[in-house]
Design a protein around this motif. Structure first.
Motif, mmCIF file in Angstrom:
data_model
loop_
_atom_site.group_PDB
_atom_site.id
_atom_site.type_symbol
_atom_site.label_atom_id
_atom_site.label_comp_id
_atom_site.label_asym_id
_atom_site.label_seq_id
_atom_site.Cartn_x
_atom_site.Cartn_y
_atom_site.Cartn_z
ATOM 1 N N GLU A 11 0.902 -1.207 0.039
ATOM 2 C CA GLU A 11 -0.041 0.008 0.013
ATOM 3 C C GLU A 11 0.773 1.234 -0.038
ATOM 4 O O GLU A 11 2.220 1.286 0.552
ATOM 5 C CB GLU A 11 -0.857 0.011 1.448
ATOM 6 C CG GLU A 11 -2.067 -0.920 1.203
ATOM 7 C CD GLU A 11 -2.870 -0.577 2.432
ATOM 8 O OE1 GLU A 11 -4.104 -1.355 2.299
ATOM 9 O OE2 GLU A 11 -2.727 0.205 3.213
ATOM 10 N N SER A 12 0.362 2.263 -0.793
ATOM 11 C CA SER A 12 1.049 3.630 -0.706
ATOM 12 C C SER A 12 0.142 4.711 -0.664
ATOM 13 O O SER A 12 -1.120 4.663 -1.000
ATOM 14 C CB SER A 12 1.919 3.746 -1.919
ATOM 15 O OG SER A 12 2.394 5.059 -1.951
ATOM 16 N N ASN A 13 0.489 5.812 -0.204
ATOM 17 C CA ASN A 13 -0.199 7.074 -0.019
ATOM 18 C C ASN A 13 0.005 7.894 -1.335
ATOM 19 O O ASN A 13 1.110 7.818 -1.828
ATOM 20 C CB ASN A 13 0.032 7.792 1.399
ATOM 21 C CG ASN A 13 -0.485 7.287 2.243
ATOM 22 O OD1 ASN A 13 -1.703 6.721 2.566
ATOM 23 N ND2 ASN A 13 0.190 7.346 3.458
ATOM 24 N N GLU A 14 -0.700 8.448 -1.751
ATOM 25 C CA GLU A 14 -0.846 9.237 -3.093
ATOM 26 C C GLU A 14 0.032 10.342 -2.952
ATOM 27 O O GLU A 14 0.261 10.768 -1.746
ATOM 28 C CB GLU A 14 -2.176 9.855 -3.531
ATOM 29 C CG GLU A 14 -2.209 10.540 -5.012
ATOM 30 C CD GLU A 14 -3.840 10.933 -5.097
ATOM 31 O OE1 GLU A 14 -4.367 11.026 -4.085
ATOM 32 O OE2 GLU A 14 -4.026 11.348 -6.408
ATOM 33 N N GLU A 16 3.312 10.170 -2.616
ATOM 34 C CA GLU A 16 4.418 9.490 -2.012
ATOM 35 C C GLU A 16 5.211 8.714 -2.699
ATOM 36 O O GLU A 16 4.636 7.890 -3.594
ATOM 37 C CB GLU A 16 3.888 9.107 -0.486
ATOM 38 C CG GLU A 16 3.626 9.940 0.390
ATOM 39 C CD GLU A 16 3.387 9.370 1.855
ATOM 40 O OE1 GLU A 16 2.801 10.055 2.497
ATOM 41 O OE2 GLU A 16 3.557 8.048 1.830
ATOM 42 N N LYS A 112 -3.611 4.991 -1.862
ATOM 43 C CA LYS A 112 -4.640 5.537 -1.145
ATOM 44 C C LYS A 112 -4.582 6.923 -1.097
ATOM 45 O O LYS A 112 -3.634 7.586 -1.003
ATOM 46 C CB LYS A 112 -4.730 5.307 0.377
ATOM 47 C CG LYS A 112 -4.717 3.664 0.600
ATOM 48 C CD LYS A 112 -4.718 3.496 2.194
ATOM 49 C CE LYS A 112 -3.301 3.553 2.667
ATOM 50 N NZ LYS A 112 -3.189 3.102 4.182
#
Lengths: 113, 112
Positions: A11-14, A16, A112
Motif C-alpha cells: 500500500e502507498s499514499n498518493e 508519496e 490511497k
C-alpha cells in the motif's frame, strides 16, 4: 529458469514514493531484470528494465543491488493511476532469441488518496 | 489506429466448439506471443512466433493451435474448447533485437 520473489501486496499514499522489492537470488549473469505492470482490466505494459546499473525513465527508476540478487522499482510520486499489479521478470536466459517472459504472481499495489 | 488489437474482446462458447481468437499488429514486429491469464494468476505463455510461418510452443500449448501466414496476424485456435480454457487471453509483440513486449487489450473467453 531463474525465479523472482515479490510481496503479494503493498500500500502507498498518493504523492508519496513507492519502493517495490524483488528478490532474484538465482539470477544468471546475462539475465535482464524487467518490470511490467498491469492496470485493472488491461494488458501488461512495459515499465523499465536493466542489467547491472540503475536505470531511470519517465515512469520509474530501477535500482539493482550490486550482487544483482535483488532489485527495487521506485515510483517517485505515486498516483491513483499507478494502482496495478507489478511484475518483476527475468528474461529467460535460455531464450535470448525469443525474449520469452516468465510472469510470476506480481505485487498488487494499492494507492490511497 | 496503430498498435496491437485483439478480437473479439469477449466470447462465450460451449464445450467442444472451435473458437479462434484474433490478434493483429500494425508495427510489423517480428515476434508475437499468446498468453493466458487465469483469475488471480500471472500470465502463462501458450505459443510464440519468431516470424511468418515460424511458431513454437510455450509453457501451456495443449489444446491450442496457432498459425502465422502474415507478419501482422497471429490467430489462436481452440480446436475443441474445454471449461479449463476459460481465461483471459493476451496477445503481445516485440521488435527483433529488443526485449520490450507490447500487449493487446485481451480477450475474455468463457467456455460453458
Amino acid at each position: 529458469d531463474a525465479k523472482t520473489t515479490q510481496p503479494n501486496s503493498m500500500e502507498s499514499n498518493e504523492e508519496e514514493p513507492v519502493h517495490l522489492p524483488c528478490n532474484h537470488s538465482t539470477i544468471s549473469g546475462t539475465d535482464y531484470i524487467h518490470w511490467y505492470r498491469q492496470l485493472p482490466s488491461q494488458g501488461p505494459e512495459y515499465v523499465i528494465h536493466g542489467l547491472t546499473s540503475n536505470v531511470n525513465n519517465r515512469m520509474a527508476s530501477l535500482a539493482i543491488a550490486e550482487d544483482r540478487k535483488s532489485s527495487t522499482l521506485i515510483l517517485h510520486r505515486a498516483t491513483l493511476r499507478d494502482a496495478a499489479v507489478y511484475y518483476c521478470i527475468l528474461r529467460d536466459a535460455g531464450s535470448s532469441n525469443t525474449g520469452k517472459l516468465i510472469f510470476g504472481q506480481g505485487t498488487t499495489l494499492q494507492v490511497k488518496p | 489506429d496503430a498498435g496491437i488489437t485483439q478480437s473479439p474482446r469477449y466470447k462465450i462458447t460451449e464445450t467442444g466448439r472451435q473458437v479462434t481468437l484474433m490478434c493483429h499488429q500494425t508495427w510489423s514486429h517480428s515476434y508475437m506471443f499468446w498468453y493466458r491469464q487465469d483469475l488471480g494468476h500471472g500470465l502463462r505463455l501458450i505459443y510464440y512466433s519468431a516470424a511468418a510461418d515460424i511458431t513454437d510452443k510455450g509453457e501451456v500449448p495443449d489444446g491450442y493451435v496457432v498459425s502465422r501466414s502474415k507478419t501482422e496476424n497471429f490467430p489462436l485456435t481452440l480446436e475443441s474448447a474445454t471449461r479449463s480454457q476459460t481465461s483471459v487471453y493476451f496477445c503481445a509483440s516485440r521488435i527483433s533485437g529488443t526485449d520490450t513486449q507490447y500487449f493487446g487489450p485481451g480477450t475474455r473467453l468463457t467456455v460453458l
